[in-house]
Motif scaffolding. Structure first.
Motif, PDB file in Angstrom:
ATOM      1  N   SER A 245       0.833  -1.212   0.000  1.00  0.00           N
ATOM      2  CA  SER A 245       0.000   0.000   0.000  1.00  0.00           C
ATOM      3  C   SER A 245       0.863   1.255   0.000  1.00  0.00           C
ATOM      4  O   SER A 245       0.578   2.227  -0.715  1.00  0.00           O
ATOM      5  CB  SER A 245      -0.915  -0.018   1.226  1.00  0.00           C
ATOM      6  N   ASP A 249       0.954   4.129  -2.879  1.00  0.00           N
ATOM      7  CA  ASP A 249       0.687   5.542  -2.569  1.00  0.00           C
ATOM      8  C   ASP A 249       1.824   6.434  -3.067  1.00  0.00           C
ATOM      9  O   ASP A 249       1.571   7.515  -3.638  1.00  0.00           O
ATOM     10  CB  ASP A 249       0.516   5.726  -1.059  1.00  0.00           C
ATOM     11  N   THR A 252       1.594   6.831  -6.719  1.00  0.00           N
ATOM     12  CA  THR A 252       0.482   7.733  -7.058  1.00  0.00           C
ATOM     13  C   THR A 252       0.880   9.183  -6.845  1.00  0.00           C
ATOM     14  O   THR A 252       0.581  10.059  -7.678  1.00  0.00           O
ATOM     15  CB  THR A 252      -0.748   7.390  -6.194  1.00  0.00           C
TER      16      THR A 252
END
Length: 286
Positions: A245, A249, A252
């Motif tokens: 995760s 992130d 992104t």
């Protein structure tokens, strides 16, 4: 003395003597014992058994026979441990049966080993084709040890140059509903940690038949009540998911920002986290 009382006393004493003598022998499975070892152990047992019911045999005679047989057996074992020449003379050496992928027929004849028996012993080692064998040796106790050819050996992590997590012996910390404090201390843990982990699984010590700490430090339990479902440990899967995760992130953020400096920083952090994930993944993928 009544006959049945004497038989009972002799049997009880003989039973205790057999336990004591057996503790002095080398620990090994019965199938790995040589013919000599098996014969000596059986002789001691027979002497004790006959002496228990043959009341006409004086106790002194039984003790002399037991001392000779048991003492001789233990003496042979002790000498065989300390002296290689004596060990070879008593137990024999391993005899090659196959070498460089070829069957040594002369050695088979000397050891009275038939072709059918050779194939049976190979099948016992999960080898069903003679052509797969590089080397095979017949040990002194009749066991056949086999080295298969390189191309037939299973692939290991070392061959693939792949990093894997080290293996650590699991520790049993609860047995029959009772906490074992020594294994807990071996892992540097205490009873409070154990109770906290059990609370996460909605269990108490008294309801746990067995609990073990695996090589990754996770607690797994088995309850007395087999109907109840025990939740599986989630720490390592959660760590794996959290690492992925964080990487997602950061990637992104790299795509969303227009600031070149920030984009460079996010990309660098993402690469560092990927490296961390690569190093940790052998431990988290269980």
């Amino acid at each position: 003395m009544l006959g049945w009382v004497e038989v009972a006393l002799r049997s009880f004493v003989g039973f205790l003597l057999l336990i004591a003598i057996a503790r002095l022998f080398v620990r090994k499975p019965l199938g790995e014992a040589s013919q000599l070892e098996f014969g000596l152990i059986a002789s001691v047992a027979v002497i004790l058994a006959i002496g228990s019911i043959q009341l006409a045999i004086p106790i002194g005679y039984l003790l002399v026979a037991l001392l000779i047989w048991a003492g001789g057996a233990i003496g042979i074992m002790l000498l065989s441990v300390k002296n290689a020449s004596f060990r070879s003379a008593i137990y024999g050496k391993g005899i090659p049966i196959m070498k460089d992928g070829k069957i040594l027929e002369d050695n088979m004849k000397k050891q009275h080993l038939s072709t059918d028996e050779l194939l049976r012993k190979l099948r016992g080692k999960q080898v069903f084709q003679v052509a797969d064998v590089e080397f095979a040796v017949l040990e002194g106790n009749g066991e056949l040890n086999v080295l298969v050819k390189k191309e037939q050996q299973p692939i290991t992590a070392k061959m693939l140059d792949h990093q894997v997590a080290p293996i650590k012996e699991p520790e049993t910390v609860i047995m029959d509903g009772k906490v074992l404090h020594e294994p807990l201390a071996t892992r540097g843990l205490n009873q409070e940690w154990l109770k906290a982990e059990l609370e996460k699984m909605n269990a108490i010590v008294e309801n746990v038949f067995m609990a073990q700490i695996d090589e990754y430090g996770q607690l797994t339990i088995d309850l007395f009540d087999d109907v109840l479902q025990v939740p599986q440990p989630t720490e390592l899967p959660m760590l794996e998911a959290n690492l992925k995760s964080v990487i997602a992130d950061l990637e992104t953020f790299t795509l969303d920002t227009e600031n070149p400096q920030a984009k460079k920083s996010y990309n660098w952090c993402a690469e560092q986290m990927k490296q961390v994930h690569e190093n940790v993944s052998p431990f988290t993928k269980v």
